[in-house]
Each structure stands twice: as C-alpha cells, then as structure tokens.
Design an enzyme around this catalytic site. Structure first.
Site, short mmCIF file in Angstrom:
data_model
loop_
_atom_site.label_atom_id
_atom_site.label_comp_id
_atom_site.label_asym_id
_atom_site.label_seq_id
_atom_site.Cartn_x
_atom_site.Cartn_y
_atom_site.Cartn_z
N SER A 142 0.84 -1.20 0.00
CA SER A 142 0.00 0.00 0.00
C SER A 142 0.88 1.25 0.00
CB SER A 142 -0.88 0.03 1.25
OG SER A 142 -1.34 1.35 1.48
N HIS A 190 -1.55 -1.55 -4.11
CA HIS A 190 -2.77 -1.14 -3.41
C HIS A 190 -2.79 0.37 -3.28
CE1 HIS A 190 -6.14 -1.96 -0.63
NE2 HIS A 190 -5.66 -0.99 0.13
N ASP A 207 -4.74 3.56 -1.82
CA ASP A 207 -5.74 3.94 -0.81
C ASP A 207 -6.30 5.32 -1.11
OD1 ASP A 207 -5.97 1.79 1.12
OD2 ASP A 207 -3.84 2.13 1.51
N MET A 235 -8.92 8.14 -0.11
CA MET A 235 -9.71 8.60 1.04
C MET A 235 -10.30 9.97 0.74
SD MET A 235 -7.29 7.44 4.18
CE MET A 235 -6.45 5.86 4.20
N HIS A 256 -8.58 0.97 -3.50
CA HIS A 256 -9.44 0.82 -2.32
C HIS A 256 -10.11 2.17 -2.07
CE1 HIS A 256 -9.52 0.02 2.33
NE2 HIS A 256 -10.73 0.08 1.82
N MET A 284 -12.14 4.41 -0.14
CA MET A 284 -12.75 4.74 1.15
C MET A 284 -13.47 6.06 0.96
SD MET A 284 -9.48 3.50 3.37
CE MET A 284 -8.42 3.54 1.93
N MET A 313 -11.32 -5.48 6.42
CA MET A 313 -10.42 -4.52 7.06
C MET A 313 -10.00 -5.06 8.43
SD MET A 313 -9.90 -2.07 4.95
CE MET A 313 -8.85 -1.14 6.09
N ASP A 344 -6.35 -6.05 5.13
CA ASP A 344 -5.73 -4.73 5.02
C ASP A 344 -5.74 -4.05 6.38
OD1 ASP A 344 -4.92 -2.20 4.26
OD2 ASP A 344 -6.64 -1.79 2.97
C1 DX5 Z 1 -6.06 1.89 5.99
C2 DX5 Z 1 -5.69 1.58 4.56
C3 DX5 Z 1 -4.60 0.59 4.47
C4 DX5 Z 1 -3.32 1.07 5.08
C5 DX5 Z 1 -2.57 -0.07 5.64
O1 DX5 Z 1 -7.06 2.84 6.01
O2 DX5 Z 1 -6.80 1.06 3.87
O3 DX5 Z 1 -4.38 0.12 3.15
O4 DX5 Z 1 -2.47 1.70 4.18
O5 DX5 Z 1 -1.45 0.44 6.28
P1 DX5 Z 1 -0.69 -0.42 7.36
O6 DX5 Z 1 -0.18 -1.65 6.66
O7 DX5 Z 1 0.36 0.47 7.84
O8 DX5 Z 1 -1.71 -0.79 8.43
ZN ZN Z 2 -6.42 -0.06 1.87
#
Ligand code: DX5
Ligand code: ZN
Length: 234
Positions: A16, A40, A42, A44, A73, A75, A143, A181
C-alpha cells in the site's frame, strides 16, 4: 483490458502506497515493482474516513510508471461518482465499502466499466453484510483496522469473519480473492492466511522498512512457511 491479476485464491502481496513518500511515489512503486503482485492504492475522501489522499490524477501519473495491477481501495462515501475517472486513470480493480450502501448499483457500475470489483467491510461490519454479494464480486476485503490511517495495530478479532467469508466462498465454489488490510506484517499475515486470506495489503511494514522489496518478500515467506495464502492449500 485489465492487467494481470493472478489466479483468484493464490497468494498475492499488495504493497500500500499510503506509507510511501508522497513526494516520490514513482520511486516507491519502483522499489516493489519486482516483488509486488498488485499495487494497493488507498483513496480517502475526508468524509467516509477522516483523511484525504489520492485521486484519479495521481493514479493516472502512477500508471505511466508501472504496469502493475492497480488495486484501488475507495474509502469514499460516493464512489459511484468517481468509478469512471478511476477506470480512465488506469485502475484495474476498485473496491467499494459495503457501509456506504447502493452496493448492487456500485457492483454493476464497476463491472460495466470493465474493472474487477471488490467489496470491503470495516472491522465492526458483520459477515452477513457482505454475504449476499459473494457471488457477484471478484474480491472481498476484510479490514483488519478501522480505515483512515496507516500504521495501526492489527485487529485479530476480525479473523472469525475472514474465516466465515472463506468458508462461504469454498462452499459455493466461488473464485474470489479474500484480502486483508491493516496492520499486516510478518506476524499477522500468517494468522490471516490461516483464517483464509490470500491477498495481503501492507503499508508501513513495507514502506516503513529500509528495503521495501525485502520486507514484501519476508511477509510472503512468512505466509508460505505457515502453509497459507492459497485457498487450494488448506
Ligand atoms: C487503511 C488503509 C490501508 C493502510 C494499511 O485505512 O486502507 O491500506 O495503508 O497500512 P498499514 O499496513 O500500515 O496498516
Ligand atoms: Zn487499503
């Protein structure tokens, strides 16, 4: 045409970018290019989660530096408004959260855009919320932290849900990836694998390490040495 996503159920490592240096993302991708199965990403929206990260323009820029499968992903409270933009930017798969609702519509939209479809559940969202959709998705994401930030501690209490998803997939003979994740490292990944996960997202354990490629391979080796990471292997 989606890039290579590998056999559903096979062990895959998905670094990620959340814990990478956002000023040097192309370099970060290069550090794991030889060992990652997926990248991956992320996304947000500062609404579904209290953080704001990557959008379609960044995905489009990354696309110019990498031929890896982009596992996005989302969010986001309203992912439907952006699925087309992510597809155009080079996303291969998009995962939406079941908590935002309109799941049928979002799955259909993602499919009609030609992307692989994932459905994510937060730690406190029960198995029953994703169960009706298992036959319609390519990936289920459990998650193992509350989404929003990297570097949080793995929540082992999610493991029974991971096991329930895997059991249901196996019973129904569904070729679906099961991703975990949050807080994934050499210690937690084998535990998640034993519960049935086969795709391992790791941010801080990879990009917080001196040698991200080595950290990626160490997590993969830890899963393998415990005999996990592939639905066929259990
Ligand atoms: C959390 C994200 C993850 C995050 C994981 O909100 O969806 O993908 O980057 O990071 P680590 O591996 O540091 O928990
Ligand atoms: Zn993620």
């Amino acid at each position: 045409m989606p890039r290579e996503h590998g056999e559903p159920g096979a062990l895959k490592m998905a670094p990620s970018l959340l814990s990478a240096d956002f000023g040097n993302l192309a370099e970060a991708v290069g550090e794991v290019a030889g060992v990652a199965d997926w990248l991956h990403v992320d996304v947000m929206d500062a609404h579904f989660v209290p953080n704001l990260t990557i959008g379609p323009p960044v995905v489009a820029s990354l696309r110019r530096h990498s031929g890896l499968y982009f596992d996005c992903h989302l969010m986001m409270t309203d992912p439907g408004a952006y699925l087309g933009a992510f597809r155009d930017a080079g996303a291969d798969g998009c995962t939406v959260h079941v908590e935002v609702g309109r799941t049928d519509e979002l799955i259909g939209q993602c499919r009609s855009l030609g992307m692989r479809v994932g459905l994510a559940a937060n730690p406190d969202t029960p198995f029953e919320a994703v169960e009706p959709y298992l036959g319609r998705v390519d990936l289920v994401l459990c998650m193992t932290v509350f989404p929003g930030f990297g570097g949080q501690a793995f929540m082992a209490e999610v493991l029974p849900k991971v096991a329930a998803v895997r059991r249901a997939l196996d019973e129904r003979h569904l070729a679906v990836d099961l991703e975990v994740d949050g807080g994934i490292d050499r210690v937690s990944a084998p535990r998640a694998a034993a519960a049935g996960a086969n795709v391992f997202v790791a941010g801080s354990a990879i990009f917080g390490a001196d040698r991200p490629w080595e950290a990626t391979e160490e997590i993969r080796a830890a899963v393998r040495s415990h005999g996990g990471g592939s639905s066929g292997a259990r």
